[in-house]
Design a protein around this motif. Structure first.
Motif, short mmCIF file in Angstrom:
data_model
loop_
_atom_site.label_atom_id
_atom_site.label_comp_id
_atom_site.label_asym_id
_atom_site.label_seq_id
_atom_site.Cartn_x
_atom_site.Cartn_y
_atom_site.Cartn_z
N THR A 7 4.25 1.07 -3.66
CA THR A 7 4.28 2.33 -3.30
C THR A 7 4.45 2.63 -5.31
O THR A 7 4.16 3.49 -6.18
N HIS A 8 5.77 1.67 -6.04
CA HIS A 8 6.03 1.75 -7.17
C HIS A 8 4.26 1.40 -7.91
O HIS A 8 4.27 2.31 -8.84
N GLU A 10 1.47 1.55 -6.71
CA GLU A 10 0.66 2.68 -6.63
C GLU A 10 0.94 3.87 -7.19
O GLU A 10 0.09 4.67 -8.01
N LYS A 11 1.99 4.85 -7.59
CA LYS A 11 3.04 5.74 -8.33
C LYS A 11 2.28 5.17 -9.99
O LYS A 11 2.03 6.42 -10.70
#
Length: 93
Positions: A7-8, A10-11
């Motif tokens: 998630t990090h 992707e962000k």
């Protein structure tokens, strides 16, 4: 130190991509409305923005948020898009 999650990553990539899009829009507006590509102000804005983005990408790579190849691809894609804008502006002069 906590491990970086997908998630990090992707962000981080999404934020860098959004910054590249902002630079594209800024240069597009500058070409269309404010100055010609031969203007020193245009060159200064372009150089400053591209340098800033390259530093952001380098930071994200060093943190293992994106790969070096992803960062390079982001910069190359933006440069390609800006070259297209520049060529269009040159043809319209």
């Amino acid at each position: 130190m906590p491990e970086v999650t997908e998630t990090h990553r992707e962000k981080a990539y999404a934020l860098l991509k959004a910054d590249a899009a902002k630079i594209h829009k800024l240069i597009e507006v500058q070409i269309e409305n404010l100055t010609m590509p031969q203007c020193p102000l245009y060159e200064e804005v372009l150089d400053t923005q591209m340098f800033g983005l390259s530093r952001e990408i380098d930071f994200a790579v060093r943190l293992n948020l994106i790969s070096e190849n992803e960062g390079k691809a982001l910069l190359e894609n933006l440069e390609w898009q800006l070259n297209i804008l520049h060529e269009k502006a040159q043809k319209s002069v």
